[in-house]
Scaffold this motif. Structure first.
Motif, PDB file in Angstrom:
ATOM      1  N   ASN A 211       0.828  -1.204   0.000  1.00  0.00           N
ATOM      2  CA  ASN A 211       0.000   0.000   0.000  1.00  0.00           C
ATOM      3  C   ASN A 211       0.863   1.256   0.000  1.00  0.00           C
ATOM      4  O   ASN A 211       0.554   2.243  -0.677  1.00  0.00           O
ATOM      5  N   ALA A 212       1.963   1.222   0.762  1.00  0.00           N
ATOM      6  CA  ALA A 212       2.857   2.380   0.822  1.00  0.00           C
ATOM      7  C   ALA A 212       3.491   2.660  -0.537  1.00  0.00           C
ATOM      8  O   ALA A 212       3.648   3.822  -0.934  1.00  0.00           O
ATOM      9  N   VAL A 213       3.873   1.598  -1.247  1.00  0.00           N
ATOM     10  CA  VAL A 213       4.482   1.763  -2.576  1.00  0.00           C
ATOM     11  C   VAL A 213       3.559   2.550  -3.489  1.00  0.00           C
ATOM     12  O   VAL A 213       4.008   3.376  -4.297  1.00  0.00           O
ATOM     13  N   LEU A 214       2.255   2.315  -3.358  1.00  0.00           N
ATOM     14  CA  LEU A 214       1.272   2.978  -4.214  1.00  0.00           C
ATOM     15  C   LEU A 214       0.620   4.168  -3.516  1.00  0.00           C
ATOM     16  O   LEU A 214      -0.477   4.583  -3.872  1.00  0.00           O
ATOM     17  N   GLU A 215       1.339   4.703  -2.525  1.00  0.00           N
ATOM     18  CA  GLU A 215       0.904   5.916  -1.823  1.00  0.00           C
ATOM     19  C   GLU A 215      -0.496   5.770  -1.259  1.00  0.00           C
ATOM     20  O   GLU A 215      -1.301   6.693  -1.261  1.00  0.00           O
ATOM     21  N   ASP A 216      -0.792   4.550  -0.781  1.00  0.00           N
ATOM     22  CA  ASP A 216      -2.037   4.232  -0.075  1.00  0.00           C
ATOM     23  C   ASP A 216      -3.292   4.441  -0.919  1.00  0.00           C
ATOM     24  O   ASP A 216      -4.358   4.765  -0.391  1.00  0.00           O
ATOM     25  N   ARG A 217      -3.162   4.180  -2.213  1.00  0.00           N
ATOM     26  CA  ARG A 217      -4.385   4.220  -3.026  1.00  0.00           C
ATOM     27  C   ARG A 217      -5.261   3.024  -2.665  1.00  0.00           C
ATOM     28  O   ARG A 217      -4.758   1.967  -2.253  1.00  0.00           O
ATOM     29  N   PRO A 218      -6.572   3.114  -2.790  1.00  0.00           N
ATOM     30  CA  PRO A 218      -7.463   2.022  -2.389  1.00  0.00           C
ATOM     31  C   PRO A 218      -7.330   0.797  -3.300  1.00  0.00           C
ATOM     32  O   PRO A 218      -7.063   0.916  -4.496  1.00  0.00           O
ATOM     33  N   ALA A 219      -7.532  -0.369  -2.703  1.00  0.00           N
ATOM     34  CA  ALA A 219      -7.673  -1.595  -3.491  1.00  0.00           C
ATOM     35  C   ALA A 219      -9.132  -1.748  -3.910  1.00  0.00           C
ATOM     36  O   ALA A 219     -10.045  -1.323  -3.191  1.00  0.00           O
ATOM     37  N   GLU A 220      -9.341  -2.361  -5.071  1.00  0.00           N
ATOM     38  CA  GLU A 220     -10.694  -2.515  -5.613  1.00  0.00           C
ATOM     39  C   GLU A 220     -11.283  -3.886  -5.354  1.00  0.00           C
ATOM     40  O   GLU A 220     -12.483  -4.010  -5.107  1.00  0.00           O
ATOM     41  N   TRP A 221     -10.468  -4.941  -5.476  1.00  0.00           N
ATOM     42  CA  TRP A 221     -10.970  -6.292  -5.260  1.00  0.00           C
ATOM     43  C   TRP A 221      -9.825  -7.219  -4.882  1.00  0.00           C
ATOM     44  O   TRP A 221      -8.654  -6.900  -5.067  1.00  0.00           O
ATOM     45  N   VAL A 222     -10.209  -8.388  -4.325  1.00  0.00           N
ATOM     46  CA  VAL A 222      -9.246  -9.382  -3.850  1.00  0.00           C
ATOM     47  C   VAL A 222      -9.734 -10.769  -4.262  1.00  0.00           C
ATOM     48  O   VAL A 222     -10.923 -11.084  -4.162  1.00  0.00           O
ATOM     49  N   LEU A 223      -8.803 -11.603  -4.704  1.00  0.00           N
ATOM     50  CA  LEU A 223      -9.087 -12.995  -5.054  1.00  0.00           C
ATOM     51  C   LEU A 223      -8.058 -13.855  -4.341  1.00  0.00           C
ATOM     52  O   LEU A 223      -6.849 -13.659  -4.512  1.00  0.00           O
ATOM     53  N   GLY A 224      -8.515 -14.814  -3.514  1.00  0.00           N
ATOM     54  CA  GLY A 224      -7.563 -15.577  -2.721  1.00  0.00           C
ATOM     55  C   GLY A 224      -7.929 -17.034  -2.538  1.00  0.00           C
ATOM     56  O   GLY A 224      -9.099 -17.424  -2.606  1.00  0.00           O
TER      57      GLY A 224
END
Length: 359
Positions: free
Chosen positions: A185-198
């Motif tokens: 998240n820090a690498v992307l300056e804390d932009r929001p995530a949209e979805w997760v697949l796990g």
């Protein structure tokens, strides 16, 4: 600069022989960070095991009269400005909320990670501190270490072009993964995530600091703007030969690659790897304490804020929820529980007891 009286909840046993996954005596490590701050004075501690609290007090110059077995009494008697919470994960939420709501409560609470067992408790802690005006941070110390800061600056500064994908590998999704997902998240300056697949595997009991953890996991998530992250978890995971890799349109940067260097950066397809060594540790708890005090002094949001920790927790528990649903999970996450814990408690997952020779 103001002077801050610091208290500790959960000292743990002596720190020379930590039992990782059970007790790491993190209060001692927090204390080293506060000792580095001229404005901080260690004034009180509480632990349900009296001898542990006394040993911590003796090591850190805390008066006998400021040693407690009940943290509520400690708050009433000492009125600390800053509290470090270093107890097992299932106790975090109730302790943090009680501290925030206490009449003699602190201005700042610095809590060990992961935030809490469930999404509901993670939100509850954050809401209580927001409501009471208490600065709440979590000990994602890898985010503020010098190697990680350099990684983030290289990625954000365009050293590898536009970031297209982040890859990581570590021991598990919940306990260890919280550090590295927070770093993504820090690498992307804390932009929001949209979805997760796990997908997860949990066949052998793996309880760490009071919470069930996966044996293996494979998780993919996507950030706003189309950047993907992919993580492989497990004790013997060898998905990539470094801890974390950022791939861009013009190159790549890796954290803890093979060899003795901390970072390496490739600034173009035909360019050689540039090795980078900061001279500072990968896991820097004093730097985390610096972040806590800087937040109090400036009023700015700390790097280790509850808001940022909550974003990492959402991705983690969405990974578990995706496995429970057998499908992609769109964010924001609407569940309140911890799907892995719920699956165990319902009997849908039945991990076998650990053998005596398993760490």
């Amino acid at each position: 600069m103001s002077e801050y009286q610091v208290a500790f909840i959960g000292t743990g046993p002596e720190p020379e022989t930590p039992v990782w996954g059970q007790s790491a005596a993190m209060a001692y490590r927090h204390a080293e960070g506060y000792d580095r701050q001229p404005a901080c004075r260690l004034t009180a501690c509480a632990d349900i095991v009296a001898e542990n609290a006394r040993a911590f007090a003796e090591r850190n110059g805390i008066d006998d009269g400021s040693v407690f077995t009940e943290y509520e009494r400690m708050l009433e008697a000492t009125s600390p400005d800053v509290v470090s919470v270093c107890t097992p994960v299932p106790t975090h939420a109730d302790i943090v909320v009680a501290c925030a709501e206490h009449e003699e409560g602190p201005s700042a609470i610095h809590c060990e990670k992961p935030m809490a067992v469930t999404m509901a408790d993670s939100r509850r802690m954050t809401a209580a501190c927001d409501r009471e005006g208490v600065q709440l941070t979590f000990n994602h110390q890898r985010r503020v270490s010098a190697p990680s800061r350099r990684l983030v600056s290289l990625a954000a500064g365009g050293a590898v072009g536009d970031v297209e994908r982040i890859e990581l590998t570590t021991k598990n999704l919940f306990d260890s993964g919280t550090h590295f997902i927070d770093l993504c998240n820090a690498v992307l300056e804390d932009r929001p995530a949209e979805w997760v697949l796990g997908a997860i595997d949990y066949r052998v009991e793996n309880v760490r600091y009071g919470v069930h953890n996966d044996n293996e996991a494979f998780v993919r998530w996507r950030y706003e703007g189309g950047v993907d992250a992919v993580a492989a978890m497990g004790d013997d995971a060898d998905f990539i030969d470094c801890d974390l890799r950022v791939l861009g349109t013009d190159g790549a940067v890796e954290l803890n690659p093979p060899g003795d260097t901390q970072l390496r950066c490739k600034r173009g397809e035909t360019e050689p790897w540039e090795e980078i060594h900061t001279g500072e540790p990968f896991s820097d708890i004093p730097a985390a304490i610096d972040d806590v005090i800087e937040g109090l002094e400036t009023g700015a949001e700390p790097e280790l804020s509850a808001r940022r920790a909550l974003a990492a927790m959402e991705i983690i528990l969405a990974g578990y929820e995706s496995s429970r649903r057998r499908g992609r999970v769109d964010l924001p996450l609407e569940i309140d529980d911890n799907p892995l814990v719920a699956l165990v408690e319902s009997g849908e997952l039945t991990p076998q007891p650990q053998s005596q020779d398993r760490e």
